[in-house]
Write a protein that holds these residues in place. Structure first.
Motif, short mmCIF file in Angstrom:
data_model
loop_
_atom_site.label_atom_id
_atom_site.label_comp_id
_atom_site.label_asym_id
_atom_site.label_seq_id
_atom_site.Cartn_x
_atom_site.Cartn_y
_atom_site.Cartn_z
N PRO A 80 36.25 21.21 -8.92
CA PRO A 80 35.12 20.43 -8.08
C PRO A 80 33.78 21.39 -8.57
N ASP A 81 32.76 20.64 -8.14
CA ASP A 81 31.31 21.17 -8.41
C ASP A 81 31.28 22.20 -7.37
N TRP A 82 31.61 22.00 -6.21
CA TRP A 82 31.60 23.14 -5.16
C TRP A 82 32.94 22.78 -4.04
N PHE A 83 33.51 23.91 -3.65
CA PHE A 83 34.55 23.86 -2.55
C PHE A 83 34.32 25.02 -1.89
N TYR A 84 34.87 24.97 -0.46
CA TYR A 84 34.90 26.05 0.36
C TYR A 84 36.24 26.10 1.07
N VAL A 85 37.00 27.15 0.71
CA VAL A 85 38.28 27.63 1.51
C VAL A 85 38.05 28.39 2.84
N PRO A 86 38.50 28.31 4.01
CA PRO A 86 38.56 29.03 5.14
C PRO A 86 39.85 30.13 5.10
N ASN A 87 39.57 31.14 5.52
CA ASN A 87 40.63 32.03 5.87
C ASN A 87 41.57 32.57 4.92
N VAL A 88 41.12 32.79 4.07
CA VAL A 88 41.61 33.26 2.56
C VAL A 88 40.86 34.56 2.07
N PRO A 89 41.38 35.51 1.58
CA PRO A 89 40.54 36.49 1.00
C PRO A 89 39.80 36.50 -0.11
N LEU A 102 47.05 26.58 -5.93
CA LEU A 102 47.70 26.22 -4.68
C LEU A 102 49.17 26.92 -4.31
N TRP A 103 49.64 27.08 -5.40
CA TRP A 103 51.30 27.07 -5.13
C TRP A 103 51.40 28.89 -4.97
N GLN A 104 50.04 29.45 -4.93
CA GLN A 104 50.14 30.89 -4.57
C GLN A 104 49.19 31.04 -3.23
N GLU A 105 48.35 30.25 -2.89
CA GLU A 105 47.81 30.39 -1.57
C GLU A 105 48.14 29.67 -0.41
N HIS A 106 48.57 28.28 -0.95
CA HIS A 106 48.92 27.46 0.04
C HIS A 106 48.23 26.77 1.38
N ILE A 107 46.97 27.42 1.13
CA ILE A 107 45.78 26.83 2.19
C ILE A 107 44.85 25.73 1.34
N ALA A 108 44.86 24.70 1.65
CA ALA A 108 43.82 23.82 1.03
C ALA A 108 42.40 24.04 1.33
N PRO A 109 41.49 23.79 0.46
CA PRO A 109 39.95 23.89 0.77
C PRO A 109 39.62 22.97 2.01
N LEU A 110 38.84 23.36 2.54
CA LEU A 110 38.25 22.31 3.82
C LEU A 110 37.41 21.50 3.40
N ILE A 111 36.57 21.57 2.44
CA ILE A 111 35.67 20.59 1.86
C ILE A 111 35.57 20.72 0.39
N VAL A 112 35.55 19.76 -0.45
CA VAL A 112 35.33 19.64 -1.84
C VAL A 112 34.12 18.57 -2.35
N LEU A 113 33.35 19.16 -2.92
CA LEU A 113 32.32 17.99 -3.26
C LEU A 113 32.20 17.89 -4.79
N GLU A 114 31.93 16.69 -5.21
CA GLU A 114 31.82 16.38 -6.55
C GLU A 114 30.20 15.89 -6.73
N PHE A 115 29.65 16.23 -7.83
CA PHE A 115 28.47 15.72 -8.13
C PHE A 115 28.44 14.57 -9.26
#
Length: 261
Positions: A80-89, A102-115
């Motif tokens: 993605p051009d920009w994304f934010y993931v909460p509650n990860v180091p 994803l198979w290492q983190e298991h937490i999805a981004p809260l928002i993904v943006l495509e330009f």
């Protein structure tokens, strides 16, 4: 005679972010994308610091999100051009992230943006296992997916509800509310750096534009200049009043009247 107990099968662990490519070698589509990503990050940073006082979050800009193991590895990633993931180091094992796995983190981004640089068909492609929209909706599943078109001065925001994306309606300000972040997303026409364009920007939930550090500094500079100008005007006004009072006193003395102090 060997058995499954004496000669166990060895499984290779899945690759992590240090073993996967951090780039697919493609060019950034246009010169607007880089400042647009910087603008989004710089203006939301202080908000995210308030949301995460322990600094447990990460932001990706043209960074890969790996969602399946393929050969070559890049085919199993979206960038993605920009994304934010909460509650990860922000780092993993003391290393700066090269990608988001994803198979290492298991937490999805809260928002993904495509330009969008073309006609937007790539960002809206729902082809199973290939299309961006399908991959975000069916596999990565960020809570919000935004498609920003600078040529159209528009943004579409989709909200993940009951296992599919629904187009989010704009509010009375023409913005899209993201209550988990306490912000709104929308289009702002103006100059950033040396480009006057319809930019994708953040507002707070009261409709106040979130500024970058540079913009806040410039705002404070303008405010200081206005205060200085106001003080000069007050000083000039006081001098004019004093001169008028002296002129009136001189006229009274010429008439033989001593003015009262």
């Amino acid at each position: 005679m060997t058995s499954a107990f004496t000669d166990p099968v060895k499984f290779e662990p899945p690759p992590d972010h240090t073993q996967l490519p951090e780039s697919d070698g493609t060019f950034v589509k246009n010169f607007q994308e880089h400042p647009q990503s910087i603008l989004l990050t710089a203006s939301i940073w202080s908000t995210l610091e308030r949301l995460h006082p322990e600094a447990q979050f990460c932001i990706g800009q043209d960074s890969g999100i790996y969602w399946r193991i393929t050969e070559p590895p890049e085919r199993g990633a979206e960038a993605p051009d920009w994304f934010y993931v909460p509650n990860v180091p922000p780092t993993l094992n003391g290393e700066v992230r090269r990608s988001y796995v994803l198979w290492q983190e298991h937490i999805a981004p809260l928002i993904v943006l495509e330009f969008v640089s073309g006609n937007g068909s790539e960002e809206r492609d729902k082809t199973p296992w290939k299309g961006k929209f399908w991959i975000y909706e069916q596999v990565i599943r960020p809570a919000f997916y935004g498609i920003y078109e600078v040529k159209q001065a528009s943004v579409e925001v989709y909200h993940f509800i009951e296992n599919h994306y629904e187009l989010l309606p704009a509010n009375e300000r023409g913005h899209y509310a993201l209550p988990q972040m306490g912000v709104e997303l929308g289009i702002w026409q103006g100059q950033y750096r040396n480009l006057d364009l319809p930019w994708l920007r953040w507002w707070d939930d009261q409709g106040n534009l979130l500024l970058t550090g540079e913009e806040r500094t410039e705002q404070e500079h303008l405010r200081a200049e206005q205060e200085h100008l106001r003080a000069e005007q007050e000083h000039l006004r006081a001098e004019q009043e004093s001169q008028r009072a002296e002129h009136l006193a001189a006229q009274l003395r010429a008439l033989g009247i001593e003015p009262e102090v």
